[in-house]
Scaffold this active site. Structure first.
Site, mmCIF file in Angstrom:
data_model
loop_
_atom_site.group_PDB
_atom_site.id
_atom_site.type_symbol
_atom_site.label_atom_id
_atom_site.label_comp_id
_atom_site.label_asym_id
_atom_site.label_seq_id
_atom_site.Cartn_x
_atom_site.Cartn_y
_atom_site.Cartn_z
ATOM 1 N N HIS A 46 0.859 -1.184 0.000
ATOM 2 C CA HIS A 46 0.000 0.000 0.000
ATOM 3 C C HIS A 46 0.900 1.240 0.000
ATOM 4 C CE1 HIS A 46 -3.044 -2.589 2.371
ATOM 5 N NE2 HIS A 46 -3.681 -2.273 1.265
ATOM 6 N N HIS A 62 -2.903 1.680 -4.726
ATOM 7 C CA HIS A 62 -3.421 3.062 -4.641
ATOM 8 C C HIS A 62 -2.471 4.063 -5.311
ATOM 9 C CE1 HIS A 62 -6.447 1.416 -2.045
ATOM 10 N NE2 HIS A 62 -5.592 1.132 -1.102
ATOM 11 N N ASP A 87 -10.339 -4.386 -3.261
ATOM 12 C CA ASP A 87 -9.837 -3.879 -1.982
ATOM 13 C C ASP A 87 -10.776 -4.155 -0.807
ATOM 14 O OD1 ASP A 87 -8.308 -2.621 -0.115
ATOM 15 O OD2 ASP A 87 -8.448 -0.603 -0.957
HETATM 16 ZN ZN ZN Z 1 -5.855 -2.607 0.697
#
Ligand code: ZN
Length: 450
Positions: free
Chosen positions: A230, A267, A318
């Site tokens: 992440h 992300h 997610d």
């Molecule tokens: Zn995640």
């Protein structure tokens, strides 16, 4: 096995009457305009199955539970508190039941594989289960029962914040020292060994949860597997990273982690122009999760500029707040339109946005999964979805416009069949068989929410 596709999206474009030979779950050959007696006819439009490159399966159980305004200024960080409270009640049977339902829904939505970013390792009090890989086995079991392809990423989570800060009580079920993590990776590999074509990789959770030394250690455990992390999901993370190291999170990874095609940055929301260019050039995949990023109020990734710079991306579900391949792609494109106040942003080789998104997410998702998937080509896993060409979103249109219909204009699901490894898993839009998965999910939720 011989399959005859009425129409199929091959790497070179659409082809008709494609005779596909499948051996041991993989395509052996695909011959457009071929002749075959006795093959199974597949009517409709056949697309490569979409890889889901980022999932926390257990979070499907808390979908919709964090949409109530609290006293504080709600953000990712307050959502995370709800998530910690929810998972406190989950045991191995619960996680398996939730994962099975999530994976069924992914298949019905057109996702033929999933990368499970797996960090719920231990008992509620933080002690490891008798078998360190207990929870990994449950994820593997859920994948096996549904037939979805699996890349399992055991997560290394050590610290509460940058600089090796002590973890919070809500994080105790995730934590491993390096010795325990090494065992967890070994046991996770054993857990997936029985699945055909499953893959193991590693996931240092984030720069908040691992030190540079931990990151190197985790990378060393995956000499051939994918590495996911992440990165820069929240502005606070960027501020804290700069305060700690003087560098933004993605910049730090670009400078210190030797990013290459094995990496997937989940992300990567908050990147500046220089980071965007360098990330695109690195060969790493940007793992975009548009529905979750919108739900959590994360921010907007500069996908248009990243794609124009040759960047590779895929999509992940997610938090699994809503599982829909089409809606992930639609949200990705719509957010870019709102940002630029222009239309048709993320085009690729084809002017069709739906097809461009589908093909880009297949290629990026396959790379991030570390498996030969996401293409209708010899050697690849025989994973595909079949669109109903008579569905109201696609009737009378060209094949490309049929994908645009799927992504932008379908109120009901036009995906009629889904196959993985040469086996039909979804018929007439649903996973067949009364195997009780929904009932088990309901029982878990009734108990946990009581
Ligand atoms: Zn995640």
């Amino acid at each position: 096995m011989i399959l005859i596709f009425e129409q199929a999206l091959l790497p070179g474009g659409w082809a008709g009457q494609v005779v596909a030979e499948v051996e041991d779950g993989r395509f052996a050959s695909l011959t457009p305009g071929g002749n075959a007696d006795g093959g199974t006819r597949v009517a409709g439009r056949v697309l490569p199955g979409l890889p889901n490159l980022h999932s926390h399966a257990f979070q499907r159980g808390m979908a919709g539970l964090a949409e109530t305004r609290s006293d504080s200024d709600d953000s990712f960080w307050t959502w995370r508190e709800v998530m910690y409270r929810f998972l406190d009640h989950l045991g191995p049977d619960d996680v398996e039941a939730i994962a099975e339902l999530a994976y069924r829904e992914m298949l019905e939505a057109g996702f033929t594989s999933v990368v499970e970013f797996h960090y719920l390792h231990h008992q509620p009090d933080g002690r490891p289960y008798a078998a360190v890989g207990e929870m990994a086995e449950r994820i593997a079991a859920a994948a096996a029962r549904t037939g979805i392809g699996l890349t399992l990423l055991p997560v290394l989570y050590r610290w509460g914040d940058f600089g090796g800060r002590p973890p919070a009580p809500g994080q105790r079920r995730f934590l491993c020292d390096l010795d325990l993590y090494g065992r967890l990776v070994e046991e996770s590999a054993r857990a997936v060994a029985a699945l055909p074509d499953a893959k193991i990789g590693v996931a240092p959770h984030s720069l908040r949860a691992v030190t540079p030394e931990d990151l190197l250690f985790a990378r060393g455990l995956a000499p051939h597997g994918p590495i996911h992390i992440h990165a820069a999901e929240q502005e606070k993370e960027v501020v804290d990273s700069v305060a700690h190291s003087g560098l933004r999170p993605v910049r730090w990874l670009l400078d210190h982690a030797e990013l290459d095609a094995r990496w997937c940055l989940i992300h990567a929301t908050h990147v500046d122009g220089d980071e965007t260019r360098r990330l695109a050039a690195s060969g790493a995949v940007a793992g975009l999760c548009p529905i979750t990023e919108a739900n959590l109020g994360d921010g907007i990734f500069p996908a248009t500029e990243f794609a124009e710079g040759g960047g590779r991306f895929g999509v992940g579900t997610d938090s699994n707040v809503l599982i829909s391949a089409a809606e992930e792609l639609r949200t990705l494109e719509y957010v870019q339109r709102l940002r630029h106040r222009r239309r048709n942003r993320l085009s690729g080789a084809s002017p069709s946005i739906g097809r461009s998104l589908w093909e880009a997410a297949c290629a990026g998702g396959a790379q991030a999964s570390g498996r030969d998937i996401g293409r209708l080509a010899p050697g690849a896993s025989a994973d595909f979805v079949v669109l109903d060409s008579d569905h109201v979103s696609s009737v009378g249109r060209s094949a490309d416009a049929g994908i645009d219909g799927l992504v932008f204009a379908a109120r009901t699901n036009p995906i009629r069949e889904v196959w993985t490894q040469g086996v039909r898993r979804v018929e007439n839009g649903v996973r067949p068989g009364q195997d009780g998965a929904e009932d088990r999910f309901r029982a878990v939720l009734r108990r946990v929410l009581a």
